[in-house]
Write an enzyme that holds these catalytic residues in place. Structure first.
Site, mmCIF file in Angstrom:
data_model
loop_
_atom_site.group_PDB
_atom_site.id
_atom_site.type_symbol
_atom_site.label_atom_id
_atom_site.label_comp_id
_atom_site.label_asym_id
_atom_site.label_seq_id
_atom_site.Cartn_x
_atom_site.Cartn_y
_atom_site.Cartn_z
ATOM 1 N N TYR A 73 50.250 22.726 12.009
ATOM 2 C CA TYR A 73 51.606 22.968 12.490
ATOM 3 C C TYR A 73 51.584 23.309 13.969
ATOM 4 C CZ TYR A 73 53.560 23.377 7.764
ATOM 5 O OH TYR A 73 53.978 23.127 6.478
ATOM 6 N N TYR B 166 46.397 21.224 4.386
ATOM 7 C CA TYR B 166 45.849 22.254 5.279
ATOM 8 C C TYR B 166 45.374 23.463 4.478
ATOM 9 C CZ TYR B 166 50.631 24.284 5.038
ATOM 10 O OH TYR B 166 51.838 24.778 4.616
ATOM 11 N N ARG C 187 46.786 23.594 0.759
ATOM 12 C CA ARG C 187 48.100 23.118 0.356
ATOM 13 C C ARG C 187 48.101 21.604 0.216
ATOM 14 N NH1 ARG C 187 52.839 24.919 0.759
ATOM 15 N NH2 ARG C 187 52.838 23.992 -1.295
ATOM 16 N N HIS D 285 52.926 18.174 2.101
ATOM 17 C CA HIS D 285 54.314 18.496 1.743
ATOM 18 C C HIS D 285 55.188 18.504 2.976
ATOM 19 C CE1 HIS D 285 52.422 22.304 2.854
ATOM 20 N NE2 HIS D 285 53.602 22.655 3.307
ATOM 21 N N HIS E 252 58.682 20.530 4.234
ATOM 22 C CA HIS E 252 59.663 21.578 3.944
ATOM 23 C C HIS E 252 61.068 21.024 4.200
ATOM 24 C CE1 HIS E 252 56.655 24.880 3.786
ATOM 25 N NE2 HIS E 252 56.003 24.098 4.624
HETATM 26 FE FE LIG Z 1 53.895 24.099 4.823
#
Ligand SMILES: [Fe+2]
Length: 237
Positions: A105, A144, A154, A157, A159
């Site tokens: 991110y 990640y 994770r 995905h 959000h």
């Molecule tokens: Fe996330």
């Protein structure tokens, strides 16, 4: 994954378990006091808060927000926003945020050793059309690591946030990709206790909407109607 509660544990209901033991930080996030009732006037606006004027031309295309194109597998994510009676919800603001193709991110808290992409911010938004349709162009996010438990990753995905007509109406959830082996090991995914409800968080590959020589496509409808069967599980229950 030793502390994950198995998904078929009959002691849990079908809804999102907001204090799910396998998802450590829910201990701090889950409400432990009565909900606050918002002032009536926040619900009483009689016009839409959002309009075409607040959106930028490239807000729904995460691959065109910088000088160059981001690295990664280009994808088209589309679907419809519906109520529980399958009626379309138009003019709703849908916002998305995601990791880049390397699973990083663009956020100061994310310092794991994967590269940032100078051509990818990872955020987009659009308004639903008259038929409830939305569409984003992006790159497929990478998996990640996170600190929830040993060797925790994770699944890929995106959000999603959906605003209704006023700011007090906001819903947040996550969309996943079909066939991801990490889904079986993800406590956030499994915080939705009902397997049928979990399946509603997984997009489906959409060959009809792929664009030849350009992008793959995934289809994901969002069905509002908190807790009702067939509606999309939400994080902010
Ligand atoms: Fe996330």
């Amino acid at each position: 994954m030793s502390d994950i509660v198995l998904p078929d544990d009959p002691s849990y209901g079908p809804e999102v378990q907001v204090d799910y033991p396998g998802y450590r930080s829910t201990r701090l996030r889950a409400p432990d006091r009565p909900l606050v009732t918002l002032p009536e006037e926040l619900h009483a606006l009689d016009g839409p808060v959002f309009g075409e004027g607040v959106l930028g031309e490239l807000d729904d295309d995460l691959t065109r927000q910088h000088d160059g194109e981001p690295l990664g597998e280009r994808i088209i994510v589309s679907g419809r926003l519906l109520d529980e009676d399958a009626r379309p919800i138009p003019n709703a603001l849908i916002e998305v945020w995601q990791a880049n193709a390397a699973g990083r991110y663009r956020h100061e808290v994310d310092q794991h050793p994967a590269p940032l992409d100078p051509n990818f911010s990872g955020a987009g938004r659009c308004l639903t059309a008259a038929d409830g349709a939305y569409r984003f162009v992006s790159v497929k996010p990478g998996a990640y690591p996170w600190q929830n438990h040993a060797n925790a990753w994770r699944p890929a995905h995106i959000h999603f946030s959906v605003f209704g007509r006023v700011f007090s109406q906001r819903l947040v959830t996550q969309m996943y990709f079909p066939g991801d082996p990490l889904l079986d090991h993800d406590p956030i995914f499994h915080a939705v206790r009902d397997p049928a409800a979990r399946a509603l968080l997984v997009s489906r590959f959409d060959l009809d909407r792929t664009e030849e020589q350009w992008a793959l496509a995934y289809r994901w409808d969002i069905v509002l109607g908190r807790g009702a069967r067939g509606t999309t599980p939400l994080e902010d229950a």
